[in-house]
Design a protein around this motif. Structure first.
Motif, short mmCIF file in Angstrom:
data_model
loop_
_atom_site.label_atom_id
_atom_site.label_comp_id
_atom_site.label_asym_id
_atom_site.label_seq_id
_atom_site.Cartn_x
_atom_site.Cartn_y
_atom_site.Cartn_z
N GLY A 20 -2.60 -11.42 10.85
CA GLY A 20 -3.08 -10.33 11.70
C GLY A 20 -2.94 -10.66 13.17
O GLY A 20 -3.31 -9.87 14.03
N GLN A 21 -2.41 -11.85 13.47
CA GLN A 21 -2.19 -12.24 14.86
C GLN A 21 -0.71 -12.36 15.12
O GLN A 21 0.07 -12.65 14.22
CB GLN A 21 -2.88 -13.57 15.14
N GLY A 22 -0.34 -12.16 16.36
CA GLY A 22 1.07 -12.24 16.72
C GLY A 22 1.78 -10.92 16.42
O GLY A 22 1.16 -9.88 16.21
N ARG A 23 3.10 -10.99 16.45
CA ARG A 23 3.89 -9.78 16.19
C ARG A 23 3.69 -9.30 14.77
O ARG A 23 3.59 -10.08 13.84
CB ARG A 23 5.36 -10.07 16.43
N THR A 24 3.68 -7.99 14.64
CA THR A 24 3.55 -7.39 13.31
C THR A 24 4.87 -7.60 12.56
O THR A 24 5.94 -7.29 13.09
CB THR A 24 3.26 -5.87 13.43
N PRO A 25 4.82 -8.13 11.36
CA PRO A 25 6.04 -8.34 10.58
C PRO A 25 6.77 -7.01 10.34
O PRO A 25 6.15 -5.94 10.25
CB PRO A 25 5.54 -8.94 9.27
N ALA A 26 8.07 -7.10 10.22
CA ALA A 26 8.91 -5.91 10.06
C ALA A 26 8.49 -5.10 8.83
O ALA A 26 8.46 -3.86 8.88
CB ALA A 26 10.37 -6.31 9.98
N GLY A 27 8.16 -5.76 7.73
CA GLY A 27 7.78 -5.06 6.50
C GLY A 27 6.53 -4.21 6.71
O GLY A 27 6.45 -3.06 6.25
N ILE A 28 5.54 -4.75 7.38
CA ILE A 28 4.31 -3.99 7.65
C ILE A 28 4.58 -2.92 8.69
O ILE A 28 4.09 -1.78 8.58
CB ILE A 28 3.17 -4.94 8.10
N LYS A 29 5.38 -3.24 9.68
CA LYS A 29 5.70 -2.28 10.74
C LYS A 29 6.38 -1.04 10.16
O LYS A 29 6.04 0.10 10.51
CB LYS A 29 6.60 -2.95 11.78
N GLU A 30 7.32 -1.27 9.26
CA GLU A 30 8.02 -0.14 8.62
C GLU A 30 7.04 0.71 7.82
O GLU A 30 7.10 1.94 7.84
CB GLU A 30 9.14 -0.65 7.72
N GLY A 31 6.14 0.06 7.09
CA GLY A 31 5.14 0.78 6.30
C GLY A 31 4.22 1.61 7.19
O GLY A 31 3.87 2.75 6.84
N LEU A 32 3.83 1.06 8.33
CA LEU A 32 2.96 1.80 9.26
C LEU A 32 3.68 3.01 9.83
O LEU A 32 3.08 4.07 10.02
CB LEU A 32 2.50 0.88 10.40
N GLU A 33 4.98 2.86 10.08
CA GLU A 33 5.77 3.98 10.59
C GLU A 33 5.91 5.08 9.53
O GLU A 33 6.07 6.25 9.85
CB GLU A 33 7.15 3.49 11.05
N GLN A 34 5.87 4.70 8.25
CA GLN A 34 5.99 5.66 7.16
C GLN A 34 4.65 6.31 6.82
O GLN A 34 4.57 7.13 5.91
CB GLN A 34 6.57 4.98 5.91
N GLY A 35 3.59 5.93 7.53
CA GLY A 35 2.31 6.57 7.32
C GLY A 35 1.26 5.73 6.61
O GLY A 35 0.13 6.17 6.43
N LYS A 36 1.59 4.54 6.19
CA LYS A 36 0.59 3.68 5.55
C LYS A 36 -0.34 3.12 6.62
O LYS A 36 -0.04 3.15 7.81
CB LYS A 36 1.27 2.52 4.82
N SER A 37 -1.49 2.58 6.20
CA SER A 37 -2.42 1.96 7.15
C SER A 37 -2.48 0.46 6.86
O SER A 37 -2.05 0.00 5.80
CB SER A 37 -3.81 2.57 7.03
N LEU A 38 -3.04 -0.29 7.80
CA LEU A 38 -3.19 -1.73 7.61
C LEU A 38 -4.07 -2.05 6.40
O LEU A 38 -3.88 -3.08 5.75
CB LEU A 38 -3.80 -2.38 8.86
N GLU A 39 -5.00 -1.18 6.10
CA GLU A 39 -5.90 -1.39 4.96
C GLU A 39 -5.12 -1.44 3.64
O GLU A 39 -5.55 -2.10 2.70
CB GLU A 39 -6.96 -0.30 4.90
N ASP A 40 -3.97 -0.75 3.59
CA ASP A 40 -3.15 -0.77 2.39
C ASP A 40 -2.57 -2.19 2.14
O ASP A 40 -2.25 -2.50 1.00
CB ASP A 40 -1.99 0.22 2.51
N TYR A 41 -2.45 -2.99 3.19
CA TYR A 41 -1.85 -4.32 3.08
C TYR A 41 -2.92 -5.41 3.00
O TYR A 41 -2.57 -6.57 2.80
CB TYR A 41 -0.93 -4.59 4.26
N GLN A 42 -4.19 -5.09 3.17
CA GLN A 42 -5.25 -6.10 3.20
C GLN A 42 -5.33 -6.85 1.89
O GLN A 42 -5.20 -6.30 0.82
CB GLN A 42 -6.60 -5.47 3.50
N ILE A 43 -5.59 -8.18 2.02
CA ILE A 43 -5.83 -9.01 0.85
C ILE A 43 -7.31 -8.87 0.51
O ILE A 43 -8.17 -9.05 1.36
CB ILE A 43 -5.51 -10.49 1.14
N LYS A 44 -7.58 -8.54 -0.74
CA LYS A 44 -8.97 -8.31 -1.15
C LYS A 44 -9.52 -9.43 -1.96
O LYS A 44 -8.94 -10.21 -2.53
CB LYS A 44 -9.07 -6.99 -1.91
#
Length: 136
Positions: free
Chosen positions: A112-136
């Motif tokens: 969660g620190q530093g540059r956002t990885p490309a995989g997460i960045k693409e998902g965010l651009e497609q409408g997903k939220s960070l919560e979708d990627y959270q480790i539970k």
């Protein structure tokens, strides 16, 4: 060099400027410049004395080390290792997010620190939220 210093350093220009001043003014300027030159000479002499004193002390220390059979390089080796032991190592942060890299298909994590990885960045651009990627 400023224009004033260029003028002061050029005899012909200085003579031309001096013709415009009274003798009293020139004498006053001469006294002030003499005082400045004396101060600078004293500073240079003090600096030279400090340098000589430092060189003398270094020579004394080298003689003392040689008398005790210690090489100066040994002293430097000892300080390098002590510096390494004094450094605190930063504890790595636990990952907060998990995603799959589209190019390689690998599952990766991100703190969660530093540059956002490309995989997460693409998902965010497609409408997903960070919560979708959270480790539970």
């Amino acid at each position: 060099m400023s224009e004033l210093l260029k003028t002061l350093n050029n005899v012909r220009t200085l003579r031309a400027q001096a013709r415009e001043c009274s003798l009293e003014t020139l004498e006053e300027i001469f006294e002030k410049l003499s005082a400045i030159v004396e101060d600078r000479c004293k500073e240079a002499e003090e600096e030279r004395e400090k340098s000589e004193e430092r060189a003398h002390k270094k020579l004394e220390y080298l003689k003392m080390l040689a008398a005790d059979g210690i090489e100066p390089a040994e002293l430097l080796q000892g300080t390098a290792s002590s510096k390494d032991t004094n450094k605190k190592q930063r504890v790595p942060r636990p990952p907060k997010y998990k995603y799959t890299d589209e190019k390689t298909g690998e599952s990766k994590t991100w703190t969660g620190q530093g540059r956002t990885p490309a995989g997460i960045k693409e998902g965010l651009e497609q409408g997903k939220s960070l919560e979708d990627y959270q480790i539970k």
